[in-house]
Design a protein around this motif. Structure first.
Motif, short mmCIF file in Angstrom:
data_model
loop_
_atom_site.label_atom_id
_atom_site.label_comp_id
_atom_site.label_asym_id
_atom_site.label_seq_id
_atom_site.Cartn_x
_atom_site.Cartn_y
_atom_site.Cartn_z
N ALA A 88 -12.55 5.19 -5.87
CA ALA A 88 -11.91 3.93 -5.77
C ALA A 88 -11.97 3.53 -4.50
N ARG A 89 -12.25 2.17 -4.11
CA ARG A 89 -12.54 1.71 -2.57
C ARG A 89 -11.76 0.50 -2.36
N ARG A 90 -10.77 0.38 -1.27
CA ARG A 90 -9.96 -0.84 -1.25
C ARG A 90 -10.79 -1.96 -0.24
N LEU A 91 -10.68 -2.92 -0.45
CA LEU A 91 -11.31 -4.34 0.13
C LEU A 91 -10.11 -5.24 0.45
N LEU B 230 -12.72 -1.08 -7.53
CA LEU B 230 -12.51 -1.83 -6.09
C LEU B 230 -11.20 -2.60 -6.24
N TYR B 231 -10.23 -2.31 -5.30
CA TYR B 231 -9.07 -3.04 -5.37
C TYR B 231 -8.60 -3.43 -4.00
N THR B 232 -7.63 -4.34 -4.21
CA THR B 232 -6.87 -4.49 -2.80
C THR B 232 -5.62 -4.07 -2.43
N THR B 233 -4.66 -4.12 -3.60
CA THR B 233 -3.30 -3.62 -3.51
C THR B 233 -3.18 -2.68 -4.72
N CYS B 234 -2.90 -1.26 -4.39
CA CYS B 234 -2.38 -0.45 -5.48
C CYS B 234 -1.55 0.71 -5.16
N PRO B 235 -0.02 0.39 -5.18
CA PRO B 235 0.90 1.43 -4.62
C PRO B 235 0.45 2.76 -5.04
N ALA B 236 -0.01 3.02 -6.49
CA ALA B 236 -0.14 4.08 -6.96
C ALA B 236 -1.21 5.06 -6.28
N LEU B 237 -1.96 4.39 -5.48
CA LEU B 237 -3.17 5.03 -4.62
C LEU B 237 -2.56 5.01 -3.16
N ASP B 238 -2.21 3.81 -2.94
CA ASP B 238 -1.71 3.38 -1.37
C ASP B 238 -0.44 4.59 -1.10
N ASP B 239 0.05 5.00 -1.87
CA ASP B 239 1.02 5.88 -1.37
C ASP B 239 0.67 7.25 -1.53
N ARG B 240 -0.53 7.60 -1.60
CA ARG B 240 -1.31 8.73 -1.62
C ARG B 240 -1.86 9.08 -0.36
N PRO B 241 -2.34 10.24 0.05
CA PRO B 241 -3.06 10.22 1.40
C PRO B 241 -4.53 9.59 1.16
N LEU C 278 -19.48 -5.50 -5.45
CA LEU C 278 -19.63 -5.73 -6.80
C LEU C 278 -21.16 -5.90 -7.26
N GLY C 279 -21.72 -6.49 -6.76
CA GLY C 279 -23.30 -6.62 -7.13
C GLY C 279 -23.81 -5.03 -6.63
N ALA D 149 -12.58 -4.27 -11.42
CA ALA D 149 -12.13 -5.08 -10.11
C ALA D 149 -10.79 -5.37 -10.06
N ALA D 150 -10.10 -5.13 -8.97
CA ALA D 150 -8.24 -5.41 -9.04
C ALA D 150 -8.09 -6.06 -7.47
N PRO D 151 -8.49 -7.37 -7.36
CA PRO D 151 -8.21 -8.01 -6.09
C PRO D 151 -6.75 -8.47 -5.93
N SER D 152 -5.82 -7.99 -6.93
CA SER D 152 -4.59 -8.52 -6.42
C SER D 152 -4.08 -8.16 -5.14
N THR D 153 -3.27 -9.08 -4.80
CA THR D 153 -2.67 -8.89 -3.51
C THR D 153 -1.05 -8.43 -3.52
N GLN D 154 -0.43 -8.52 -4.61
CA GLN D 154 0.86 -8.35 -4.94
C GLN D 154 1.06 -7.15 -6.20
#
Length: 392
Positions: free
Chosen positions: A309-312, A291-302, A323-324, A268-273
């Protein structure tokens, strides 16, 4: 062979520090390290590999006596390149390198967030000092197009920015059942317990408070928090207030992130920055659903490139639900396949790109695209990555 001195603020277990330790094993140049503050556990490990580590003995942020000590070290070493990492080391390191007459000064920007740097809101003075000392360097490396966009927003000229992502040694994180069992025994986790995990510095922007709240609402699920930082006391109080003290495991900093990931069922990576999102990539290399909120390594990809990985959004109830679901769905199941995006960030490739930058510098022609490192003599030009292709 090219001789490089890496200057970093400290060598405790953090993302930038671990990235430097990994680079040192793959850079095809001769390296030494100078830490402004304490050598720390990671510094001792680097020294054990045969890489010299110099401790400057800086006592606080404004300890100006550290500057001449660092300049003397650089002058004695007659390094071809000084490569700085993290804000304080970049400020002092660039000045010291110029005083010592070093021909090339490179900085990697690891921690420039949206409205903060290294977890803190910067004052006008901090921003002004950053811009002034940045001009003393040869180039600034952004670890993602997202960071490159932020650098431009801080006033760094686009032609001085080179995008070279963080690297990952995927093989080091490959799932190992024996390592999982050993790590769980050491942490007091039963073999069949469902574990949600998180890795990172314990600072507000990581939103581990949201994660504790989400897991506290679940039955039969525990949270493994891997990392150290100033928020630990507050997070421990939050877990206690929510009646989840025994269900949140604080490991502190560790050199065995791969073992911690092996012990988990979900990352779980709920980081906003974030500037890159290295923990997310390492978890994917370990075969974990994420599960993540912000991840440039993925956000900069198509979109849709990484189904594992799912963004929340940062909503504790939504995180609790997802998570449950994942924690129960992964019980007894084989690990996820490692997605191709992990190979894109292979450490050997990123280290080779840095080595080319050490030798030739960025292409600063007027008509050159932003963030392009020139090839080494006799090599084909690298694929051009535009620094302004940031995620929106």
């Amino acid at each position: 062979m090219t001789r490089v001195l890496h200057v970093i603020t400290g060598l405790e277990h953090g993302g930038a520090e671990r990235q430097l330790a990994l680079l040192l094993r793959h850079l095809p140049v001769t390296c030494e390290v100078a830490t402004l503050t304490r050598t720390g556990t990671l510094g001792a490990q680097i020294r054990a590999t045969g890489v010299p580590v110099h401790e400057i003995g800086m006592r606080h942020n404004r300890d100006a006596a550290a500057l001449p000590r660092l300049a003397r070290l650089i002058r004695r070493g007659r390094y071809d390149v000084v490569h700085t990492h993290l804000y304080r080391a970049c400020v002092y390191g660039r000045i010291a390198a110029r005083l010592a007459g070093t021909p090339r000064v490179i900085a990697t920007e690891h921690s420039l967030g949206d409205g903060h740097i290294e977890g803190r809101v910067p004052s006008r003075g901090v921003r002004a000092l950053y811009r002034a000392t940045e001009r003393l360097g040869s180039a600034t490396v952004a670890v993602s197009p997202t960071v490159a966009a932020r650098l431009r927003g801080w006033g760094v000229p686009p032609g001085r920015i080179v995008v070279i992502p963080n690297g990952i040694d995927a093989a080091a994180f490959a799932f190992d059942a024996a390592r999982r069992a050993a790590t769980r025994r050491r942490l007091g986790i039963a073999p069949h317990e469902r574990i949600v995990g998180a890795v990172g510095r314990l600072v507000p922007t990581k939103r581990f408070d949201l994660l504790i709240e989400a897991v506290a609402a679940l039955r039969g699920v525990r949270l493994l928090l891997v990392g150290s930082g100033p928020e630990r006391g507050g997070l421990e109080r939050l877990a206690r207030d929510l009646g989840a003290t025994g269900r949140v495991i604080f490991t502190g900093g560790t050199s065995d992130v791969a073992g911690a990931l092996a012990a988990m069922d979900v990352l779980a990576a709920p980081s906003t920055q974030e500037t890159f999102g290295l923990a997310v990539l390492e978890a994917l290399a370990a075969g974990l659903p994420v599960l993540y909120t912000t991840c440039p390594a993925l956000d900069d990809r198509p979109d849709g490139e990484v189904p594992q990985a799912r963004r929340l959004p940062p909503d504790a109830r939504l995180w609790s639900t997802e998570l449950g679901r994942l924690a129960h769905a992964t019980r007894g199941r084989e690990r996820e396949p490692v997605p191709p995006v992990v190979a894109r960030y292979a450490i050997a490739e990123q280290a080779a790109r840095l080595a080319r930058l050490y030798e030739d510098g960025p292409d600063l022609r007027e008509d050159a695209p932003d963030g392009v490192a020139a090839p080494a003599p006799g090599e084909a030009a690298p694929r051009r990555e535009r620094a302004h292709d940031a995620a929106t």
